[in-house]
Design a protein around this motif. Structure first.
Motif, PDB file in Angstrom:
ATOM      1  N   GLU A  85      -3.528   9.408 -10.288  1.00 24.80           N
ATOM      2  CA  GLU A  85      -5.039   9.003  -9.846  1.00 24.80           C
ATOM      3  C   GLU A  85      -4.763   7.837  -8.843  1.00 24.80           C
ATOM      4  N   LEU A  86      -4.173   6.759  -9.161  1.00 26.38           N
ATOM      5  CA  LEU A  86      -4.035   5.363  -8.372  1.00 26.38           C
ATOM      6  C   LEU A  86      -3.491   5.754  -6.967  1.00 26.38           C
ATOM      7  N   ALA A  87      -2.524   6.639  -6.916  1.00 21.12           N
ATOM      8  CA  ALA A  87      -1.831   7.273  -5.773  1.00 21.12           C
ATOM      9  C   ALA A  87      -2.479   7.729  -4.863  1.00 21.12           C
ATOM     10  N   ALA A  88      -3.306   8.792  -5.439  1.00 21.90           N
ATOM     11  CA  ALA A  88      -4.343   9.405  -4.592  1.00 21.90           C
ATOM     12  C   ALA A  88      -5.474   8.779  -4.165  1.00 21.90           C
ATOM     13  N   ALA A  89      -5.789   7.634  -4.748  1.00 20.51           N
ATOM     14  CA  ALA A  89      -6.925   6.994  -4.400  1.00 20.51           C
ATOM     15  C   ALA A  89      -6.370   5.993  -3.223  1.00 20.51           C
ATOM     16  N   GLU A  90      -5.064   5.443  -3.395  1.00 16.86           N
ATOM     17  CA  GLU A  90      -4.540   4.447  -2.319  1.00 16.86           C
ATOM     18  C   GLU A  90      -4.620   5.450  -0.962  1.00 16.86           C
ATOM     19  N   SER A  91      -4.035   6.473  -1.308  1.00 18.79           N
ATOM     20  CA  SER A  91      -3.789   7.189   0.201  1.00 18.79           C
ATOM     21  C   SER A  91      -5.156   7.600   0.607  1.00 18.79           C
ATOM     22  N   ARG A  92      -6.204   7.988   0.044  1.00 17.45           N
ATOM     23  CA  ARG A  92      -7.524   8.239   0.382  1.00 17.45           C
ATOM     24  C   ARG A  92      -8.067   6.968   1.085  1.00 17.45           C
ATOM     25  N   ASP A  93      -7.849   5.740   0.330  1.00 19.42           N
ATOM     26  CA  ASP A  93      -8.327   4.560   1.113  1.00 19.42           C
ATOM     27  C   ASP A  93      -8.010   4.076   2.293  1.00 19.42           C
ATOM     28  N   ASN A  94      -6.715   4.127   2.226  1.00 16.37           N
ATOM     29  CA  ASN A  94      -5.840   3.586   3.169  1.00 16.37           C
ATOM     30  C   ASN A  94      -5.511   4.347   4.555  1.00 16.37           C
ATOM     31  N   GLY A  95      -5.129   5.743   4.263  1.00 10.96           N
ATOM     32  CA  GLY A  95      -4.622   6.783   5.157  1.00 10.96           C
ATOM     33  C   GLY A  95      -3.213   6.920   4.929  1.00 10.96           C
ATOM     34  N   LYS A  96      -2.558   5.984   4.086  1.00  6.50           N
ATOM     35  CA  LYS A  96      -1.148   6.286   4.002  1.00  6.50           C
ATOM     36  C   LYS A  96      -0.620   7.494   3.246  1.00  6.50           C
TER      37      LYS A  96
END
Ligand code: NAD
Length: 481
Positions: free
Chosen positions: A82-93
């Motif tokens: 969940e955290l990795a998906a959120a980080e990717s969505r929020d940052n574009g990484k």
């Protein structure tokens, strides 16, 4: 649409002013959440909660603080997907990067300091037959932690973990550009049983929330990571208040490649050190200095690999190059490509925005970019670009390489490729940077001092350095005769 909330005194709450700002998904360019547009009133509430929590938290046996923090580290690990998906969505990484680097590192940051503090000790100085001195290390009290958008949860936890482990209470501000995983962390803090007020997370803009944290008289130390200009503004406010300051700032890192290097290892690592996280890592090597005998061989192989890099949807597990963090940042990076052309550079790869299709049409994508032919002292080679843009410069002698490497106002990190052990040590010794990697890049041992020289920062993070920063030493002298 989802509304993020501040985490103050153990509860999620809306900002006092009741207003919110847009949170944009870089992959699509669309608003997907709203974040609190907090101000000094929210910082005041957070500071009061932290002050109230401090006597209890700082007096807890260190093993108990450690236990609570390790529980938090475990929850991050359990919620990796969940955290990795959120980080990717929020940052574009790319989600693969968030999954393998950002989120595991956030968990290990907390685990590292939660266990490290149990082994933290202070000095004693014996005066032959006269006295013994011992040094106490007290937590400072309420401290402020301000972090940037490029490695959101990774850098946020890198700051709060040593602060909390050593018994401080924290008022923290994640970047308004990437607030989401800090918001998810606040929910995990509640689940982990972190006492109310020990960590407070206030969302909002730098000049409002960040400035209110910097200026608050009851916040006794500031740990900041971000741009050099912001660091200077914070230092100007905090220094006359005699606050302790740790500043991790910008960089313009050299990657020095000697002809005798292990070519294949160097090439694949140089692809990463140039373009990982779309080049938005403070440690990326944006100036590649190559010894002349292998200049053309390196250039051709590197350009070919760069042209083959596919820019894609960050949420796709196969993507290695996602979106830049924001439209304004993309424009800034593209403006440096135009500047490079004006300064006489030739773009060998990339240099332009990439338009993907469908939902992703409005996203902030850019082709990885390689530029050659620039003079060493031009602005493109002196200023931090912080995107997927590198310049190539041939050099003839070791002295020239060292002089060019040291020529910028920055001094964060440097990478060095050679098989000659003596030269490796000799050059490392002369480089003006806080970190030197020899035949590797971004290989991190969390015990080592981390930070930059010159305009790249003040102080060091990592290991005992960080725990010393977040404690106030007091010498006690006992006469024994
Ligand atoms: P930034 O300086 O714009 O913002 C960093 C943080 O400071 C954000 O939370 C922001 O809201 C806050 N802020 C902005 N104005 C403020 C003010 N007046 N007072 C207090 N806080 C304020 O940096 P950024 O664009 O988020 O991050 C990119 C920069 O960070 C790059 O320069 C990069 O090199 C640097 N960086 C350095 C390191 C390091 O370890 N040295 C690591 C990562 C990033």
């Amino acid at each position: 649409m989802e509304q993020l909330l501040n985490y103050i005194n153990g509860k999620l709450q809306a900002p006092v002013g009741g207003t919110f700002i847009d949170n944009i998904e870089p992959a699509t360019g669309k608003v997907y959440a709203h974040i609190p547009d907090s101000d000094e009133r929210d910082v005041q509430l957070a500071t009061e909660a932290a002050q109230k929590a401090f006597p209890h938290w700082s007096a807890l046996p260190v093993g108990e603080r450690s236990r609570i923090l390790r529980r938090l580290a475990g929850l991050i690990e359990q919620n990796l997907d969940e955290l990795a998906a959120a980080e990717s969505r929020d940052n574009g990484k790319p989600v693969s990067l968030a999954r393998t680097v950002d989120i595991p590192r956030a968990s290990s940051n907390i685990d590292f300091f939660a266990t490290g503090v149990v082994h933290f000790s202070s000095d004693a100085h014996y005066m032959e037959g006269t006295a013994v001195n011992y040094t106490l290390r007290h937590p400072i009290g309420v401290v402020g932690c301000i972090s940037p958008w490029n490695l959101p949860l990774y850098l946020f936890t890198w700051k709060i973990a040593p602060a909390l482990a050593t018994g401080n209470c924290v008022v923290a501000k994640p970047s308004e550009v990437t607030p989401y995983t800090a918001y998810l962390l606040s929910k995990l803090c509640m689940e982990a049983g972190l006492p109310a007020g020990v960590l407070n997370i206030v969302h909002g803009l730098g000049p409002k929330v960040g400035a209110a944290i910097t200026e608050h008289p009851e916040i006794k130390a500031i740990s900041f990571t971000g741009g050099t200009a912001t660091g200077a503004a914070i230092a100007a406010k905090a220094a006359p208040m005699f606050k302790k300051l740790s500043l991790e700032l910008g960089g313009k890192n050299p990657n020095i490649i000697f002809a005798d290097c292990d070519f294949e290892a160097m090439l694949s690592t140089t692809m990463r050190s140039s373009f990982a996280n779309q080049g938005q890592i403070c440690l990326c090597g944006s100036r590649i200095l190559i010894e002349r005998p292998i200049y053309e061989k390196f250039r051709d192989a590197f350009v070919e690999k760069t042209k083959r890099m596919k820019v894609g949807n960050p949420a796709d597990p196969d993507t290695r190059m996602g979106a830049l963090v924001s439209e304004s940042h993309l424009e800034k990076v593209l403006s440096y490509v135009e500047l490079a052309k004006e300064e006489g550079g030739t773009v060998l790869a990339g240099g332009h925005r990439v338009h993907l299709e469908g939902e992703l049409a409005g996203g902030y994508y850019m082709a990885p970019t390689v530029i050659e032919g620039l003079p060493q002292h031009c602005r493109t080679n002196m200023e931090e670009i912080f995107g997927p843009v590198v310049t190539l410069l041939p050099f003839d002698t070791e002295e020239e390489a060292v002089a060019w490497a040291n020529a910028t106002p920055y001094g964060l990190s440097a990478t060095l490729w050679t098989q000659d052990l003596t030269r490796a040590h000799r050059v490392a010794h002369q480089l003006e940077s806080g970190i030197v990697w020899i035949n590797c890049w971004l290989l991190r041992d969390l015990r080592t001092p981390f930070g930059g020289m010159k305009q790249s920062g003040v102080g060091r993070e990592g290991g005992f350095e960080a725990m010393r920063f977040f404690t106030e030493p007091k010498n006690v002298c006992v006469k024994i005769s």
